[in-house]
Write an enzyme that holds these catalytic residues in place. Structure first.
Site, PDB file in Angstrom:
ATOM      1  N   ARG A 218       0.851  -1.211   0.000  1.00  0.00           N
ATOM      2  CA  ARG A 218       0.000   0.000   0.000  1.00  0.00           C
ATOM      3  C   ARG A 218       0.872   1.241   0.000  1.00  0.00           C
ATOM      4  O   ARG A 218       0.569   2.227  -0.659  1.00  0.00           O
ATOM      5  CB  ARG A 218      -0.925   0.007   1.223  1.00  0.00           C
ATOM      6  CG  ARG A 218      -2.289  -0.639   1.072  1.00  0.00           C
ATOM      7  CD  ARG A 218      -2.237  -1.985   0.422  1.00  0.00           C
ATOM      8  NE  ARG A 218      -3.484  -2.709   0.348  1.00  0.00           N
ATOM      9  CZ  ARG A 218      -3.727  -3.857   0.975  1.00  0.00           C
ATOM     10  NH1 ARG A 218      -2.815  -4.394   1.781  1.00  0.00           N
ATOM     11  NH2 ARG A 218      -4.851  -4.482   0.786  1.00  0.00           N
TER      12      ARG A 218
ATOM     13  N   ASP B 247       0.785  -6.874  -3.483  1.00  0.00           N
ATOM     14  CA  ASP B 247      -0.666  -6.681  -3.324  1.00  0.00           C
ATOM     15  C   ASP B 247      -1.106  -5.856  -4.531  1.00  0.00           C
ATOM     16  O   ASP B 247      -0.308  -5.577  -5.420  1.00  0.00           O
ATOM     17  CB  ASP B 247      -0.983  -5.962  -1.996  1.00  0.00           C
ATOM     18  CG  ASP B 247      -2.336  -6.392  -1.434  1.00  0.00           C
ATOM     19  OD1 ASP B 247      -3.340  -6.239  -2.146  1.00  0.00           O
ATOM     20  OD2 ASP B 247      -2.376  -6.884  -0.294  1.00  0.00           O
TER      21      ASP B 247
ATOM     22  N   HIS C 284      -5.728 -10.312  -4.426  1.00  0.00           N
ATOM     23  CA  HIS C 284      -4.770  -9.240  -4.119  1.00  0.00           C
ATOM     24  C   HIS C 284      -3.594  -9.231  -5.103  1.00  0.00           C
ATOM     25  O   HIS C 284      -2.474  -8.877  -4.737  1.00  0.00           O
ATOM     26  CB  HIS C 284      -4.250  -9.361  -2.683  1.00  0.00           C
ATOM     27  CG  HIS C 284      -5.282  -8.988  -1.660  1.00  0.00           C
ATOM     28  ND1 HIS C 284      -5.510  -7.688  -1.263  1.00  0.00           N
ATOM     29  CD2 HIS C 284      -6.185  -9.739  -0.972  1.00  0.00           C
ATOM     30  CE1 HIS C 284      -6.483  -7.666  -0.368  1.00  0.00           C
ATOM     31  NE2 HIS C 284      -6.918  -8.894  -0.178  1.00  0.00           N
TER      32      HIS C 284
ATOM     33  N   ASP D  81      -5.947 -14.724   0.839  1.00  0.00           N
ATOM     34  CA  ASP D  81      -7.085 -14.069   1.474  1.00  0.00           C
ATOM     35  C   ASP D  81      -7.964 -13.323   0.457  1.00  0.00           C
ATOM     36  O   ASP D  81      -7.501 -12.919  -0.601  1.00  0.00           O
ATOM     37  CB  ASP D  81      -6.604 -13.066   2.530  1.00  0.00           C
ATOM     38  CG  ASP D  81      -5.648 -12.032   1.939  1.00  0.00           C
ATOM     39  OD1 ASP D  81      -4.793 -12.425   1.114  1.00  0.00           O
ATOM     40  OD2 ASP D  81      -5.761 -10.846   2.282  1.00  0.00           O
ATOM     41  N   GLU D  82      -9.212 -13.146   0.832  1.00  0.00           N
ATOM     42  CA  GLU D  82     -10.153 -12.265   0.139  1.00  0.00           C
ATOM     43  C   GLU D  82     -10.148 -12.428  -1.384  1.00  0.00           C
ATOM     44  O   GLU D  82     -10.031 -11.462  -2.126  1.00  0.00           O
ATOM     45  CB  GLU D  82      -9.857 -10.798   0.506  1.00  0.00           C
ATOM     46  CG  GLU D  82     -10.011 -10.529   1.993  1.00  0.00           C
ATOM     47  CD  GLU D  82      -9.760  -9.071   2.372  1.00  0.00           C
ATOM     48  OE1 GLU D  82     -10.552  -8.531   3.142  1.00  0.00           O
ATOM     49  OE2 GLU D  82      -8.766  -8.482   1.908  1.00  0.00           O
TER      50      GLU D  82
ATOM     51  N   TRP E  75      -6.683 -14.558  10.832  1.00  0.00           N
ATOM     52  CA  TRP E  75      -6.803 -13.096  10.928  1.00  0.00           C
ATOM     53  C   TRP E  75      -8.223 -12.605  11.136  1.00  0.00           C
ATOM     54  O   TRP E  75      -8.443 -11.579  11.746  1.00  0.00           O
ATOM     55  CB  TRP E  75      -6.207 -12.433   9.677  1.00  0.00           C
ATOM     56  CG  TRP E  75      -7.022 -12.563   8.409  1.00  0.00           C
ATOM     57  CD1 TRP E  75      -7.030 -13.628   7.559  1.00  0.00           C
ATOM     58  CD2 TRP E  75      -7.938 -11.605   7.859  1.00  0.00           C
ATOM     59  NE1 TRP E  75      -7.889 -13.394   6.518  1.00  0.00           N
ATOM     60  CE2 TRP E  75      -8.462 -12.144   6.668  1.00  0.00           C
ATOM     61  CE3 TRP E  75      -8.366 -10.327   8.252  1.00  0.00           C
ATOM     62  CZ2 TRP E  75      -9.385 -11.483   5.869  1.00  0.00           C
ATOM     63  CZ3 TRP E  75      -9.293  -9.658   7.454  1.00  0.00           C
ATOM     64  CH2 TRP E  75      -9.788 -10.235   6.274  1.00  0.00           C
TER      65      TRP E  75
ATOM     66  N   TYR F 211      -4.471  -6.050  14.852  1.00  0.00           N
ATOM     67  CA  TYR F 211      -4.383  -5.189  13.669  1.00  0.00           C
ATOM     68  C   TYR F 211      -3.892  -3.798  14.047  1.00  0.00           C
ATOM     69  O   TYR F 211      -4.619  -2.960  14.563  1.00  0.00           O
ATOM     70  CB  TYR F 211      -5.732  -5.174  12.931  1.00  0.00           C
ATOM     71  CG  TYR F 211      -5.768  -6.254  11.864  1.00  0.00           C
ATOM     72  CD1 TYR F 211      -5.134  -7.479  12.085  1.00  0.00           C
ATOM     73  CD2 TYR F 211      -6.376  -6.057  10.632  1.00  0.00           C
ATOM     74  CE1 TYR F 211      -5.122  -8.471  11.121  1.00  0.00           C
ATOM     75  CE2 TYR F 211      -6.364  -7.053   9.654  1.00  0.00           C
ATOM     76  CZ  TYR F 211      -5.733  -8.253   9.918  1.00  0.00           C
ATOM     77  OH  TYR F 211      -5.708  -9.225   8.958  1.00  0.00           O
TER      78      TYR F 211
ATOM     79  N   ASP G  18      -3.141  -1.351  12.303  1.00  0.00           N
ATOM     80  CA  ASP G  18      -3.633  -0.177  11.566  1.00  0.00           C
ATOM     81  C   ASP G  18      -4.888   0.392  12.225  1.00  0.00           C
ATOM     82  O   ASP G  18      -5.333   1.480  11.861  1.00  0.00           O
ATOM     83  CB  ASP G  18      -3.910  -0.531  10.097  1.00  0.00           C
ATOM     84  CG  ASP G  18      -4.861  -1.713   9.951  1.00  0.00           C
ATOM     85  OD1 ASP G  18      -4.751  -2.663  10.744  1.00  0.00           O
ATOM     86  OD2 ASP G  18      -5.714  -1.686   9.045  1.00  0.00           O
TER      87      ASP G  18
ATOM     88  N   TRP H 252      -1.133  -2.959   8.394  1.00  0.00           N
ATOM     89  CA  TRP H 252      -1.601  -2.653   7.036  1.00  0.00           C
ATOM     90  C   TRP H 252      -1.464  -1.162   6.816  1.00  0.00           C
ATOM     91  O   TRP H 252      -1.715  -0.366   7.725  1.00  0.00           O
ATOM     92  CB  TRP H 252      -3.056  -3.108   6.866  1.00  0.00           C
ATOM     93  CG  TRP H 252      -3.214  -4.586   7.101  1.00  0.00           C
ATOM     94  CD1 TRP H 252      -3.748  -5.188   8.201  1.00  0.00           C
ATOM     95  CD2 TRP H 252      -2.793  -5.648   6.226  1.00  0.00           C
ATOM     96  NE1 TRP H 252      -3.697  -6.564   8.058  1.00  0.00           N
ATOM     97  CE2 TRP H 252      -3.114  -6.863   6.862  1.00  0.00           C
ATOM     98  CE3 TRP H 252      -2.176  -5.672   4.966  1.00  0.00           C
ATOM     99  CZ2 TRP H 252      -2.844  -8.111   6.290  1.00  0.00           C
ATOM    100  CZ3 TRP H 252      -1.905  -6.905   4.399  1.00  0.00           C
ATOM    101  CH2 TRP H 252      -2.236  -8.109   5.049  1.00  0.00           C
ATOM    102  N   THR H 253      -1.067  -0.771   5.609  1.00  0.00           N
ATOM    103  CA  THR H 253      -0.612   0.617   5.466  1.00  0.00           C
ATOM    104  C   THR H 253      -1.446   1.483   4.522  1.00  0.00           C
ATOM    105  O   THR H 253      -0.936   2.455   3.976  1.00  0.00           O
ATOM    106  CB  THR H 253       0.876   0.654   5.027  1.00  0.00           C
ATOM    107  OG1 THR H 253       0.995  -0.010   3.761  1.00  0.00           O
ATOM    108  CG2 THR H 253       1.773  -0.010   6.038  1.00  0.00           C
ATOM    109  N   GLU H 254      -2.722   1.153   4.341  1.00  0.00           N
ATOM    110  CA  GLU H 254      -3.558   2.050   3.535  1.00  0.00           C
ATOM    111  C   GLU H 254      -3.446   3.488   4.037  1.00  0.00           C
ATOM    112  O   GLU H 254      -3.290   4.430   3.257  1.00  0.00           O
ATOM    113  CB  GLU H 254      -5.037   1.637   3.600  1.00  0.00           C
ATOM    114  CG  GLU H 254      -5.389   0.434   2.761  1.00  0.00           C
ATOM    115  CD  GLU H 254      -5.253  -0.871   3.538  1.00  0.00           C
ATOM    116  OE1 GLU H 254      -4.576  -0.882   4.590  1.00  0.00           O
ATOM    117  OE2 GLU H 254      -5.814  -1.890   3.082  1.00  0.00           O
TER     118      GLU H 254
END
Ligand code: ZN
Length: 611
Positions: free
Chosen positions: A165, A194, A268, A333-334, A400, A425, A427, A471-473
């Site tokens: 991110r 990602d 991702h 994931d996702e 997670w 988490y 973040d 996480w770095t959004e």
């Protein structure tokens, strides 16, 4: 907090309050006197401990101004001694140590160099915080006489950095690892790929970084940006060369930190697909995702396309050769399975393989990747979605979405790393949203400290440990990455290293405050959220809403205003009795002080939000 204090025998609380270490050791007994470090002090170590001795020497030399001589373990002069046990002491395991400091000398004993390294970290925490400045100190250094016996509760004590991110420089990554090691973390999980960026040069496919490492520059709040305009140059990003990776791996290894690289597939994978559209289901050309509001588009590798696996084979082969650790993280994931549902190739694969739904297709994908990973001599680990549709034996799971994935994996005989978002988490906001004004979920230092990695339903033997995930959004700078990591990583360090029964929140908080000084002196940013005012509401007997003001750190005075002005220590003082909201008040503003000094930030909340 108060309740916990009262339940503890006074003697045990007093004993703990004198212990300055984070994570708190298994056992520490205070002795009499101290060991002075002087020009005559040597560091005595076997050749096998040269790395550990050199790191200690470097740190001490920076503050004493004279280099401590490195001598052989046989030397009998005044020394800080490092000794590997000649016969294994089972209680200490692979990472435990004994540290004995008396006026006559210092001895660190362990079964392994890792244990010696952790003994050194404890020793350094017994010295004044100013040693973290790595500048010449006027004050002579003395080590208090203590006897410490210590070993970790878990073998996996990790922190994860999302480098996709936002890209972080190699020097920052090294600083981050250095800081982790001081608190006895031993796994650095490096989220290298990602949708918004591919950060690792792959020799065979230079397009991955030529295209995937760069996106159009945008500033503001992640997820609200405008998308790339046609012809716009992608200038924001960066990546690590193989040489960079080797340097960081070596740096981490010297600090007994293993790096677990993550190549996140099949979801991702937007940055990979930006470079190779032919391995997606839709074959659409789109640039690397810049955090725009429309989302990353088709970011899932096609499970029906053989080239997906050919590409991954080469990529994972190179990754395996760069990182010497046991585990390779493949994400998992996702995965947006709607792409697979509409893809003729994916549907054909399902028919050929007799797979009844897309969950089984995911399982097919992960099992194939797992065979690749094993062929390169590694073990596979992935996020808990990899359990869906069945998981290859021997694969490990990182839980997670809560503890459930870990419980299911443990029951099925898989090794588990617990990283439930409710506790891990990093973040998430550490303080009230009204103070930070960015981000969503909430996770205080106290919440993190309550993390218990072993669920009751699972045989503890399957729980490797746990980790915090950054996480770095919303984290665009190194300073912010540190701010979000510390002090919550202190809590995780203690949860993952110390015996459960030694964890006492008030005592921990008092040590955290002391370690804030160490962070400052080390030039590491941290969140002062424990000093921030917090507010909750409760209804009184007549149904009116009252405000309860409180803080995480003890011994703070709270001052508040209802008339819109900034509060200071001359405003109304909170006495501990809930406060009625006066009619006509538009907002409440609260601040904290200790000994006449403002400690927390100003919390300002519109009264309408409190009813
Ligand atoms: Zn497909």
């Amino acid at each position: 907090m108060l309740v916990i204090c009262l339940l503890l025998p006074a003697s045990s609380l007093r004993a703990q309050l004198t212990n300055p270490l984070i994570p708190i050791p298994v056992e520490m007994v205070t002795g009499k006197g101290a060991f002075p470090i002087s020009r005559e002090t040597a560091i005595a170590a076997d050749a096998a401990l040269h790395g550990e001795a050199a790191l200690l020497r470097e740190q001490l030399t920076a503050v004493t101004g004279y280099p401590l001589p490195l001598v052989s373990a046989r030397n009998t002069g005044k020394a800080i001694r490092m000794q590997l046990n000649t016969s294994n002491e089972a209680a200490l395991g692979k990472e435990g140590y004994r540290l004995n400091i008396t006026p006559a000398g210092v001895i660190i004993r362990a079964n392994t160099p890792a244990g010696i390294f952790y003994g050194v970290q404890s020793l350094l925490q017994l010295l004044p915080p100013a040693i973290e400045k790595r500048q010449l100190m006027q004050q002579a250094l003395t080590l208090p006489a203590v006897s410490v016996t210590d070993y970790p509760r878990f073998g996996w004590r990790g922190l994860m950095l999302d480098d996709s991110r936002h890209f972080f420089s190699k020097s920052f990554v090294k600083k981050y690892i250095d800081q982790m090691a001081k608190y006895k973390f031993n796994v650095f999980h490096w989220h290298l790929t990602d949708d918004p960026g591919w950060r690792l040069a792959i020799q065979k496919y230079p397009q991955l970084t030529e295209i995937g490492a760069w996106r159009v520059p945008r500033t503001g709040r992640w997820g609200t940006y405008s998308g790339p305009v046609p012809g716009e140059r992608a200038t924001d990003g960066g990546f690590y060369s193989a040489e960079d990776i080797r340097e960081v791996v070596q740096y981490a290894a010297a600090r007994h930190v293993t790096i677990v690289p993550e190549i996140d597939v099949p979801g991702h994978s937007g940055a990979l697909i930006a470079a190779f559209p032919e391995v997606s289901c839709k074959h659409e050309h789109h640039p690397t995702y810049p955090g725009s509001s429309e989302g990353p588009g088709d970011n899932v590798l096609c499970a029906g396309e053989e080239k997906s696996f050919v590409l991954l084979d080469s990529i994972l082969g190179e990754v395996a050769s760069l990182f010497p650790g046991t585990y390779l993280h493949i994400g998992g994931d996702e995965v947006d399975k709607s792409f697979w549902k509409q893809c003729p190739k994916c549907q054909r694969r399902m028919k050929q393989e007799g797979l009844k739904d897309e969950h089984e297709l995911q399982s097919y994908f992960i099992k194939r990747v797992s065979r690749i990973v094993e062929r390169y001599g590694k073990k596979l680990i992935g996020w808990d979605e990899i359990l869906e549709g069945g998981l290859a034996p021997g694969a490990a799971v990182m839980s997670w979405r809560g503890p459930e994935g870990g419980i299911a994996a443990g029951k099925a005989g898989h090794a588990v790393v617990m990283t439930p978002l409710q506790f891990c988490y990093l973040d998430y906001l550490q303080t009230d949203w009204h103070i930070e004004q960015i981000g969503g979920n909430h996770l205080t230092l106290t919440d993190t400290y309550r993390f218990e990695p072993v669920p009751e339903e699972v045989d503890p033997a399957y729980i490797l440990g746990g980790q915090g995930n950054l996480w770095t959004e919303f984290i665009a700078s190194p300073g912010r990455a540190e701010y979000m990591t510390w002090p919550r990583a202190f809590a995780l360090a203690e949860v993952l290293w110390s015996p459960k029964k030694e964890r006492v929140l008030p005592d921990f908080l008092s040590r955290v405050e002391k370690h804030f000084v160490r962070l400052s002196d080390a030039g590491v940013n941290y969140a002062p959220a424990i000093y921030d005012p917090q507010v909750r509401t409760e209804k009184n007997a007549t149904g009116a809403v009252n405000l309860v003001l409180f803080t995480e750190a003890p011994d703070l005075e709270l001052y508040y205003t209802f008339e819109g002005v900034r509060p200071d220590r001359y405003a109304l003082k909170y006495t501990g009795t809930p406060v009625a909201i006066p009619a006509g008040a538009s907002d409440v503003k609260v601040v904290t002080y200790r000994n006449g000094k403002q400690m927390g930030r100003v919390l300002s909340i519109n009264i309408k939000e409190l009813h």
